[in-house]
Design an enzyme around this catalytic site. Structure first.
Site, PDB file in Angstrom:
ATOM      1  N   GLU A 134       0.813  -1.657  -0.234  1.00 46.86           N
ATOM      2  CA  GLU A 134      -0.299   0.190   0.068  1.00 46.86           C
ATOM      3  C   GLU A 134       0.571   0.827   0.088  1.00 46.86           C
ATOM      4  OE1 GLU A 134      -2.649   0.149   3.603  1.00 46.86           O
ATOM      5  OE2 GLU A 134      -4.213   1.899   2.683  1.00 46.86           O
ATOM      6  N   GLY A 269       3.494   1.373  10.463  1.00 53.11           N
ATOM      7  CA  GLY A 269       2.977   0.599  12.072  1.00 53.11           C
ATOM      8  C   GLY A 269       3.391  -0.722  12.293  1.00 53.11           C
ATOM      9  N   ALA A 270       1.690  -0.683  10.788  1.00 52.89           N
ATOM     10  CA  ALA A 270       1.428  -1.650  10.544  1.00 52.89           C
ATOM     11  C   ALA A 270       0.795  -2.054   9.213  1.00 52.89           C
ATOM     12  CB  ALA A 270       0.049  -2.822  11.451  1.00 52.89           C
ATOM     13  N   MET A 271       0.667  -3.509   8.191  1.00 57.07           N
ATOM     14  CA  MET A 271      -0.203  -3.348   6.930  1.00 57.07           C
ATOM     15  C   MET A 271      -1.034  -4.538   7.606  1.00 57.07           C
ATOM     16  SD  MET A 271      -0.681  -1.833   4.540  1.00 57.07           S
ATOM     17  CE  MET A 271      -2.148  -3.008   3.247  1.00 57.07           C
ATOM     18  N   ASN A 273      -2.617  -6.473   5.225  1.00 63.67           N
ATOM     19  CA  ASN A 273      -2.771  -7.567   4.368  1.00 63.67           C
ATOM     20  C   ASN A 273      -3.544  -8.728   4.608  1.00 63.67           C
ATOM     21  OD1 ASN A 273      -0.005  -6.426   2.789  1.00 63.67           O
ATOM     22  ND2 ASN A 273       1.009  -6.556   4.823  1.00 63.67           N
ATOM     23  N   HIS A 305      -6.528  -2.613  14.932  1.00 67.57           N
ATOM     24  CA  HIS A 305      -6.903  -1.911  14.522  1.00 67.57           C
ATOM     25  C   HIS A 305      -6.760  -2.666  12.948  1.00 67.57           C
ATOM     26  CE1 HIS A 305      -6.206   1.670  11.948  1.00 67.57           C
ATOM     27  NE2 HIS A 305      -5.770   1.096  10.720  1.00 67.57           N
ATOM     28  N   GLU A 306      -5.469  -3.616  12.566  1.00 70.53           N
ATOM     29  CA  GLU A 306      -5.389  -3.938  11.948  1.00 70.53           C
ATOM     30  C   GLU A 306      -6.636  -5.135  11.159  1.00 70.53           C
ATOM     31  OE1 GLU A 306      -3.194  -2.951   9.358  1.00 70.53           O
ATOM     32  OE2 GLU A 306      -2.553  -1.085  10.807  1.00 70.53           O
ATOM     33  N   HIS A 309      -9.793  -3.816   9.931  1.00 69.98           N
ATOM     34  CA  HIS A 309      -9.416  -3.945   8.353  1.00 69.98           C
ATOM     35  C   HIS A 309      -9.121  -5.079   7.710  1.00 69.98           C
ATOM     36  CE1 HIS A 309      -7.463   0.341   7.016  1.00 69.98           C
ATOM     37  NE2 HIS A 309      -6.904   0.787   7.935  1.00 69.98           N
ATOM     38  N   GLU A 328      -9.251   4.146   6.466  1.00 63.70           N
ATOM     39  CA  GLU A 328      -8.578   4.448   7.963  1.00 63.70           C
ATOM     40  C   GLU A 328      -9.368   5.012   8.657  1.00 63.70           C
ATOM     41  OE1 GLU A 328      -6.099   2.769   8.214  1.00 63.70           O
ATOM     42  OE2 GLU A 328      -5.789   2.514   6.551  1.00 63.70           O
TER      43      GLU A 328
HETATM   44 ZN   LIG Z   1      -5.520   1.076   8.792  1.00 72.45          ZN
END
Ligand SMILES: [Zn+2]
Length: 848
Positions: A134, A269-271, A273, A305-306, A309, A328
């Site tokens: 991303e 911070g993080a992703m 996937n 949070h992740e 998503h 987001e």
């Molecule tokens: Zn996010």
């Protein structure tokens, strides 16, 4: 369309399923790849255009539905990051398979398919490879339709050394040894239909925890060897939040497994996937027995949070990057809901108030932007990952949820997700779903928040039997712009009258409205509960009545809002500094950590703006405020105190020892730090950041050496960052030089260096040196650091609060524009300007 917007792909041919085989080489930092893409051709074409960057395409062919193989020629358009595949004979409409062989590099910029290293148990550097796609970097790993609306199924095959672990989005279907090469082919299952930016592959010596089942999906945490003992906390919140979301959304987790993977080098911070969420180590791995409450909260937040998503973003995705907020803001909102449900004692929605206030700080600038903002070129998407997308977005969703009622709101969200699952959506689709399920005019209300920048200041005055509310745009710099701008403001009122307390919610859509309450008003809290994204300015009599009843009439969140709004209006020149200071003087018996956060934050801000003798006067006043509070809390935990109280003790001591420069406090902190060095568990854990900050603030070269060694030999990611970032707070010139050197000499990971640099810029005794250093090494920093970190590092310029420095800063950035963060840079510069104006305004105040 492709002629007008060469950075957007034509839709004449679209992908259905990618079969992707990649062979990374962790010694030469290169990879080879081949892909077969099932493509639907919508009209006969001589060209198929897709994205590719930093890749070499070697062989291209297209196999038609009837088995005919058409060879293709490649031309690369590096400016637009596209590969144009041309065919001598037209590719007929219908299905077919595109085959491409290619090679690429494992870069060191923490995007695309990239390399990372860490120290193994034997002290040797070990390699690994990870991905971060991303917004638009999948194209660095394989040729693809790299726009979120081109959803497809992915099957990944990774060919790796037999001793390595390979992870991708879906579960492993098979592992086959390839004896001739000492490698193995790891075949993963097909993913659900999803966007390219969510594809991931990770290769290295990873250890995984035993799977924990969440519904039908196994959940694991993966990390480089030797860190398994730092995973239980992440597993606990990982499981709890997935279960929370499955119930909230009414849809089971959409993947077939979920790995949470800690990567030693990670740009953000993080992703999220799908099925293979990547994190920087501090956001996932933590020693739950020794970390502070805020360090634990950070892990809980990021994991939730992740996980949120997986539905919001992965299952339903924005059509284009202008809709990033849909991803987001929702993930941020859902993160709060899940953490609040998991650990109610943390009062997560209360501390969210601090994030909301930070968003309001940026959104009160002329250089702010609406939450949803046109994004033309894909690289402009990078500028959208900011506090307005995340925190303002989540704040206005919370406001809407509270206005509609949480169940009605949730039902609308369920409808939206069901309707757009495995597909893409736009903001308008969300309002459709919420209006359908709540029958409320959600769109009219929310359009004023999503498509308009800024927020209102609500002025409140007494009427004979009620209140008069007026809205106008809040700005730090009064420029008279857009006086007609109005919002549909949900206003939550709690009003004290002779006959009792009245609670009432109204929608203020006009410039002005009188609220009839039937009785004369004694006191009023406008923005009760703190959910509204606006500030409040009370008439003098109403303000006095709240000051008289701070601890009885207002909740902690409401006191926070009162202090924070008053501070903002002080910076804007609407309230005098003297009035602000007399308000915070009333807070010495305050017990809420967030209220103190805003008070202490304003103290740091003042300290950066003022010089002696005002600074010395400020310190004295802060000592008078903080000293009694510290005395009240003491230095050792009380029986049965909450984590929040322990945290507050640490924050108060930290502020007294640094901001208040209190000598006795500093001595005591040094004693306790010595004890902590000898036996880490002898000191209450939430106190440790304060001890570290105070020792750095008063630090000698010997202290510096100690901190440096602790950073180098840290046992946990949290300990590493505590000591690393504390190096920015030493004040002796030769120590400042050493820290500056660390930002570019390769000893600090590039994921951290920019933030270390930001810290030094914000350290007043270091700022002149730091600014000169940054200018001198600017090109080097651009080369070394991940792109997304540059505008964040530059936030440090808000500390350069003198007219001379400001002029120099403006001059420098006029000549060195930061393309990946134009808006953020404007905002930093404006915040700096506000600080410089205040410095002039307050020049003659506070002369003891
Ligand atoms: Zn996010």
């Amino acid at each position: 369309m492709s002629a007008e917007k060469p950075y957007r792909l034509p839709t004449t041919a679209t992908p259905d399923r990618y079969e992707l085989r990649l062979t990374p080489d962790l010694t030469t930092w290169t990879f080879t790849g081949e892909e077969r893409v099932a493509v639907r051709v919508h009209e006969p074409v001589r060209e198929i255009i897709l994205n590719a960057a930093e890749l070499e395409l070697h062989a291209v062919s297209f196999k038609t539905a009837d088995g005919k193989v058409l060879p293709g020629r490649v031309s690369l358009d590096s400016e637009n990051e596209r590969a144009i595949l041309s065919f001598a004979e037209a590719v007929p409409a219908g299905g077919g398979e595109l085959e491409i062989h290619f090679t690429g590099i494992l870069n060191d910029k923490l995007h695309g398919f990239y390399r990372s290293t860490y120290k193994g148990a034997d002290g040797q550097d070990k390699p690994l490879a990870s991905t971060q796609f991303e917004s638009t970097d999948a194209r660095r790993a394989f040729p693809c339709w790299d726009e979120p609306a081109f959803k497809a199924v992915f099957q990944v095959i990774l060919v790796v050394d037999q001793k390595l672990t390979a992870i991708s989005n879906a579960r492993v279907v098979s592992e086959t040894a390839l004896p001739a090469t000492h490698k193995k082919a790891v075949v993963f299952a097909d993913t659900m239909k999803m966007s390219t930016y969510l594809v991931a592959f990770i290769v290295g010596e990873f250890e995984a925890t035993e799977p924990v089942m969440v519904g039908k999906a196994p959940l694991r945490v993966c990390a480089v060897p030797g860190k398994k003992h730092l995973t239980p906390f992440a597993i606990a919140i990982g499981k709890a939040s997935l279960e929370h979301f499955s119930a909230y959304y009414g849809i089971p987790y959409p993947g077939d497994k979920l790995d949470l993977i800690a990567i030693p080098d990670f740009a953000s911070g993080a992703m999220e996937n799908l099925g293979a969420i990547t994190f920087r180590e501090t956001a996932l791995l933590v020693d739950a027995a020794r970390a502070t409450r805020t360090e634990l909260e950070r892990v809980a937040d990021v994991v939730s949070h992740e996980n949120a998503h997986m539905w919001f973003g992965d299952l339903v995705t924005m059509k284009w990057w202008n809709g990033l907020w849909l991803n987001e803001a929702f993930a941020t909102f859902m993160e709060m809901l899940a953490v609040d449900a998991w650990k109610p004692e943390w009062r997560r929605w209360d501390s969210f108030t601090v994030s909301r206030a930070a968003a309001m700080q940026v959104d009160g600038l002329k250089s702010t932007r609406p939450i949803e903002f046109p994004v033309e070129r894909p690289e402009e998407a990078a500028g959208m990952f900011d506090i307005l997308t995340y925190e303002k977005g989540a704040s206005v969703l919370r406001m809407l949820e509270q206005y509609l009622g949480d169940e009605a709101f949730r039902d609308g969200i369920r409808l939206y997700l069901r309707r757009h699952a495995y597909a893409n959506a736009e903001t308008t689709d969300l309002w459709d779903a919420l209006e359908e399920s709540t029958k409320e005019p959600v769109r009219a209300l929310m359009d004023t928040w999503i498509f308009q920048a800024g927020y209102p200041l609500i002025t409140v005055a007494k009427e004979p039997r009620g209140l008069r509310l007026t809205q106008q745009m809040f700005r730090y710099l009064q420029d008279g712009s857009d006086p007609e701008r109005k919002w549909h403001v949900p206003i939550f009122l709690r009003v004290g009258t002779k006959t009792g307390v009245i609670e009432k919610t109204i929608l203020l859509a006009d410039r002005e409205q009188t609220v009839e309450l039937g009785d004369p008003v004694d006191w009023a809290v406008v923005n009760a509960g703190g959910h509204g994204f606006h500030r409040v300015r009370y008439g003098a009599d109403l303000f006095d009545s709240l000051k008289r009843g701070l601890q009885v009439r207002l909740s902690a969140v409401e006191r926070f809002s009162l202090v924070n709004d008053t501070w903002a209006s002080t910076l804007a020149g609407l309230t005098s500094l003297t009035d602000y200071l007399s308000l915070i003087d009333l807070l010495s018996d305050e017990n809420d950590v967030n209220v103190w956060t805003t008070v202490i934050g304003s103290g740091h801000h003042l300290e950066r703006i003022l010089d002696d003798p005002q600074c010395a006067t400020l310190e004295k006043r802060l000592r008078a405020l903080l000293g009694p509070a510290v005395a009240r809390f003491g230095w050792t935990p009380r029986q049965g105190e909450s984590d929040l109280e322990s945290q507050l003790r640490g924050d108060l001591i930290n502020a007294l020892g640094t901001l208040g420069d209190d000598k006795a406090c500093q001595e005591k902190a040094r004693e306790l730090f010595a004890l902590y060095e000898k036996s880490p568990d002898a000191v209450e854990r939430n106190l440790i950041p304060a001890l570290i900050a105070i020792v750095a603030h008063t630090g000698t070269a010997a202290d510096y050496d100690k901190f440096y060694a602790r950073f180098k030999n840290a046992q946990t990611p949290q300990e590493e960052t505590r000591f690393l970032f504390a190096l920015a707070n030493f004040r002796l010139p030769e120590l400042i030089d050493r820290t500056l050197d660390l930002t570019i000499n390769g000893e600090v990971r590039t994921q951290n260096s920019p933030y270390l640099m930001r810290g030094i810029l914000l350290n007043k005794p270091a700022r002149v040196k730091a600014w000169a250093f940054m200018k001198a090494h600017w090109e080097e920093m651009l080369r070394q650091y991940p792109d997304n970190a540059i505008p964040r590092m530059c936030e440090g310029i808000v500390g350069l609060a003198t007219a001379e420095l400001e002029a120099d800063v403006r001059d420098f950035f006029a000549r060195h524009p930061v393309k990946q963060g134009t808006k953020q840079m404007e905002q930093h510069l404006e915040r700096l300007h506000v600080a410089v104006i205040c410095r002039e305004r307050w020049r003659d105040l506070l002369r003891s």
